[in-house]
Design a protein around this motif. Sequence first.
Motif, PDB file in Angstrom:
ATOM      1  N   GLY A 154      -4.787  11.388   8.518  1.00 22.69           N
ATOM      2  CA  GLY A 154      -5.454  10.093   8.563  1.00 22.69           C
ATOM      3  C   GLY A 154      -5.705   9.535   7.175  1.00 22.69           C
ATOM      4  N   ASN A 155      -6.061  10.408   6.244  1.00 21.45           N
ATOM      5  CA  ASN A 155      -6.270   9.976   4.869  1.00 21.45           C
ATOM      6  C   ASN A 155      -4.959   9.495   4.248  1.00 21.45           C
ATOM      7  OD1 ASN A 155      -7.863   9.664   2.472  1.00 21.45           O
ATOM      8  ND2 ASN A 155      -6.801  11.464   1.680  1.00 21.45           N
ATOM      9  N   LEU A 156      -3.867  10.189   4.505  1.00 20.29           N
ATOM     10  CA  LEU A 156      -2.562   9.751   4.008  1.00 20.29           C
ATOM     11  C   LEU A 156      -2.203   8.367   4.529  1.00 20.29           C
ATOM     12  CD1 LEU A 156      -0.304  12.907   4.238  1.00 20.29           C
ATOM     13  CD2 LEU A 156      -0.745  11.544   2.225  1.00 20.29           C
ATOM     14  N   LEU A 157      -2.381   8.163   5.816  1.00 17.99           N
ATOM     15  CA  LEU A 157      -2.059   6.868   6.406  1.00 17.99           C
ATOM     16  C   LEU A 157      -2.971   5.768   5.874  1.00 17.99           C
ATOM     17  CD1 LEU A 157      -1.393   7.936  10.097  1.00 17.99           C
ATOM     18  CD2 LEU A 157       0.281   7.312   8.355  1.00 17.99           C
ATOM     19  N   TYR A 158      -4.243   6.079   5.699  1.00 12.29           N
ATOM     20  CA  TYR A 158      -5.195   5.081   5.194  1.00 12.29           C
ATOM     21  C   TYR A 158      -4.824   4.644   3.778  1.00 12.29           C
ATOM     22  CZ  TYR A 158      -9.550   2.997   3.610  1.00 12.29           C
ATOM     23  OH  TYR A 158     -10.465   2.137   3.088  1.00 12.29           O
ATOM     24  N   ILE A 159      -4.454   5.598   2.947  1.00 13.12           N
ATOM     25  CA  ILE A 159      -4.106   5.274   1.563  1.00 13.12           C
ATOM     26  C   ILE A 159      -2.816   4.456   1.511  1.00 13.12           C
ATOM     27  CG2 ILE A 159      -3.320   6.304  -0.602  1.00 13.12           C
ATOM     28  CD1 ILE A 159      -5.381   8.495  -0.148  1.00 13.12           C
ATOM     29  N   LYS A 160      -1.839   4.797   2.359  1.00 13.53           N
ATOM     30  CA  LYS A 160      -0.571   4.052   2.360  1.00 13.53           C
ATOM     31  C   LYS A 160      -0.750   2.634   2.888  1.00 13.53           C
ATOM     32  CE  LYS A 160       2.207   7.116   0.784  1.00 13.53           C
ATOM     33  NZ  LYS A 160       2.853   6.948  -0.509  1.00 13.53           N
ATOM     34  N   MET A 161      -1.628   2.440   3.862  1.00 14.46           N
ATOM     35  CA  MET A 161      -1.827   1.120   4.446  1.00 14.46           C
ATOM     36  C   MET A 161      -2.729   0.229   3.598  1.00 14.46           C
ATOM     37  SD  MET A 161      -0.071   1.063   7.120  1.00 14.46           S
ATOM     38  CE  MET A 161       0.782   2.190   8.178  1.00 14.46           C
ATOM     39  N   ASN A 162      -3.657   0.818   2.847  1.00 12.28           N
ATOM     40  CA  ASN A 162      -4.613   0.054   2.048  1.00 12.28           C
ATOM     41  C   ASN A 162      -4.582   0.522   0.589  1.00 12.28           C
ATOM     42  OD1 ASN A 162      -5.574  -1.196   4.402  1.00 12.28           O
ATOM     43  ND2 ASN A 162      -6.902   0.545   4.814  1.00 12.28           N
ATOM     44  N   PRO A 163      -3.559   0.099  -0.165  1.00 10.88           N
ATOM     45  CA  PRO A 163      -3.515   0.536  -1.569  1.00 10.88           C
ATOM     46  C   PRO A 163      -4.657  -0.096  -2.370  1.00 10.88           C
ATOM     47  CG  PRO A 163      -1.749  -1.012  -1.110  1.00 10.88           C
ATOM     48  CD  PRO A 163      -2.428  -0.726   0.187  1.00 10.88           C
ATOM     49  N   LYS A 164      -5.028   0.556  -3.435  1.00 14.22           N
ATOM     50  CA  LYS A 164      -6.097   0.040  -4.290  1.00 14.22           C
ATOM     51  C   LYS A 164      -5.648  -1.249  -4.955  1.00 14.22           C
ATOM     52  CE  LYS A 164      -7.947   4.563  -5.332  1.00 14.22           C
ATOM     53  NZ  LYS A 164      -8.177   5.552  -6.383  1.00 14.22           N
ATOM     54  N   GLU A 165      -6.597  -2.004  -5.464  1.00 14.64           N
ATOM     55  CA  GLU A 165      -6.266  -3.276  -6.088  1.00 14.64           C
ATOM     56  C   GLU A 165      -5.452  -3.083  -7.356  1.00 14.64           C
ATOM     57  OE1 GLU A 165      -8.997  -6.319  -6.317  1.00 14.64           O
ATOM     58  OE2 GLU A 165      -9.904  -5.948  -4.388  1.00 14.64           O
ATOM     59  N   ASP A 166      -5.681  -1.980  -8.071  1.00 14.30           N
ATOM     60  CA  ASP A 166      -4.896  -1.709  -9.270  1.00 14.30           C
ATOM     61  C   ASP A 166      -3.429  -1.515  -8.904  1.00 14.30           C
ATOM     62  OD1 ASP A 166      -7.228  -1.800 -10.753  1.00 14.30           O
ATOM     63  OD2 ASP A 166      -7.507   0.379 -10.729  1.00 14.30           O
ATOM     64  N   ASP A 167      -3.181  -0.826  -7.806  1.00 11.44           N
ATOM     65  CA  ASP A 167      -1.819  -0.611  -7.353  1.00 11.44           C
ATOM     66  C   ASP A 167      -1.171  -1.927  -6.932  1.00 11.44           C
ATOM     67  OD1 ASP A 167      -2.200   2.083  -7.802  1.00 11.44           O
ATOM     68  OD2 ASP A 167      -2.641   2.537  -5.690  1.00 11.44           O
ATOM     69  N   LYS A 168      -1.964  -2.810  -6.304  1.00  6.91           N
ATOM     70  CA  LYS A 168      -1.438  -4.101  -5.891  1.00  6.91           C
ATOM     71  C   LYS A 168      -1.027  -4.925  -7.114  1.00  6.91           C
ATOM     72  CE  LYS A 168      -4.090  -4.559  -1.616  1.00  6.91           C
ATOM     73  NZ  LYS A 168      -5.162  -5.308  -0.945  1.00  6.91           N
ATOM     74  N   LYS A 169      -1.847  -4.889  -8.178  1.00  5.68           N
ATOM     75  CA  LYS A 169      -1.523  -5.629  -9.396  1.00  5.68           C
ATOM     76  C   LYS A 169      -0.266  -5.084 -10.049  1.00  5.68           C
ATOM     77  CE  LYS A 169      -6.271  -6.977 -10.380  1.00  5.68           C
ATOM     78  NZ  LYS A 169      -7.423  -6.807 -11.271  1.00  5.68           N
ATOM     79  N   GLU A 170      -0.109  -3.768 -10.044  1.00  4.51           N
ATOM     80  CA  GLU A 170       1.097  -3.166 -10.612  1.00  4.51           C
ATOM     81  C   GLU A 170       2.335  -3.593  -9.835  1.00  4.51           C
ATOM     82  OE1 GLU A 170       0.855   1.063 -10.995  1.00  4.51           O
ATOM     83  OE2 GLU A 170      -0.978   0.977 -12.163  1.00  4.51           O
ATOM     84  N   LEU A 171       2.228  -3.602  -8.506  1.00  7.16           N
ATOM     85  CA  LEU A 171       3.360  -4.036  -7.692  1.00  7.16           C
ATOM     86  C   LEU A 171       3.701  -5.502  -7.939  1.00  7.16           C
ATOM     87  CD1 LEU A 171       2.611  -2.295  -4.276  1.00  7.16           C
ATOM     88  CD2 LEU A 171       4.448  -1.768  -5.862  1.00  7.16           C
ATOM     89  N   GLU A 172       2.692  -6.351  -8.091  1.00 10.38           N
ATOM     90  CA  GLU A 172       2.932  -7.761  -8.379  1.00 10.38           C
ATOM     91  C   GLU A 172       3.597  -7.934  -9.741  1.00 10.38           C
ATOM     92  OE1 GLU A 172      -0.796  -9.740  -8.018  1.00 10.38           O
ATOM     93  OE2 GLU A 172      -0.890  -9.495  -5.841  1.00 10.38           O
ATOM     94  N   ASN A 173       3.148  -7.160 -10.738  1.00 14.41           N
ATOM     95  CA  ASN A 173       3.751  -7.245 -12.063  1.00 14.41           C
ATOM     96  C   ASN A 173       5.198  -6.776 -12.033  1.00 14.41           C
ATOM     97  OD1 ASN A 173       1.408  -8.230 -13.154  1.00 14.41           O
ATOM     98  ND2 ASN A 173       0.681  -6.229 -13.868  1.00 14.41           N
ATOM     99  N   GLN A 174       5.502  -5.752 -11.259  1.00 15.94           N
ATOM    100  CA  GLN A 174       6.871  -5.285 -11.151  1.00 15.94           C
ATOM    101  C   GLN A 174       7.746  -6.311 -10.463  1.00 15.94           C
ATOM    102  OE1 GLN A 174       6.701  -1.538  -9.114  1.00 15.94           O
ATOM    103  NE2 GLN A 174       6.021  -0.400 -10.938  1.00 15.94           N
ATOM    104  N   ASN A 175       7.205  -6.972  -9.447  1.00 19.95           N
ATOM    105  CA  ASN A 175       7.978  -7.985  -8.734  1.00 19.95           C
ATOM    106  C   ASN A 175       8.216  -9.219  -9.612  1.00 19.95           C
ATOM    107  OD1 ASN A 175       8.195  -6.445  -6.432  1.00 19.95           O
ATOM    108  ND2 ASN A 175       6.390  -7.339  -5.462  1.00 19.95           N
TER     109      ASN A 175
END
Length: 69
Positions: free
Chosen positions: A45-66
């Motif tokens: 459940g923890n694995l699924l929760y982390i994959k479905m709701n990434p932290k905001e820092d991870d979201k910013k990194e993904l946006e910068n990569q895109n």
Amino acid sequence: MLTDKQSLLLCGLTASGIFIAGILDILNNFIVLTILTLIFFAVIGNLLYIKMNPKEDDKKELENQNDSI
């Protein structure tokens, strides 16, 4: 939800619990199976929760990569 260290601890606890219960031949006991199953589902459940709701820092990194592509 759970930190990395807590997840690793629960994985080790599950693996050692299965090993010890198997050696002691109590793996068919309902209580032992219930406890091991609950720990296993907590880790999954923890694995699924982390994959479905990434932290905001991870979201910013993904946006910068895109943006750089």
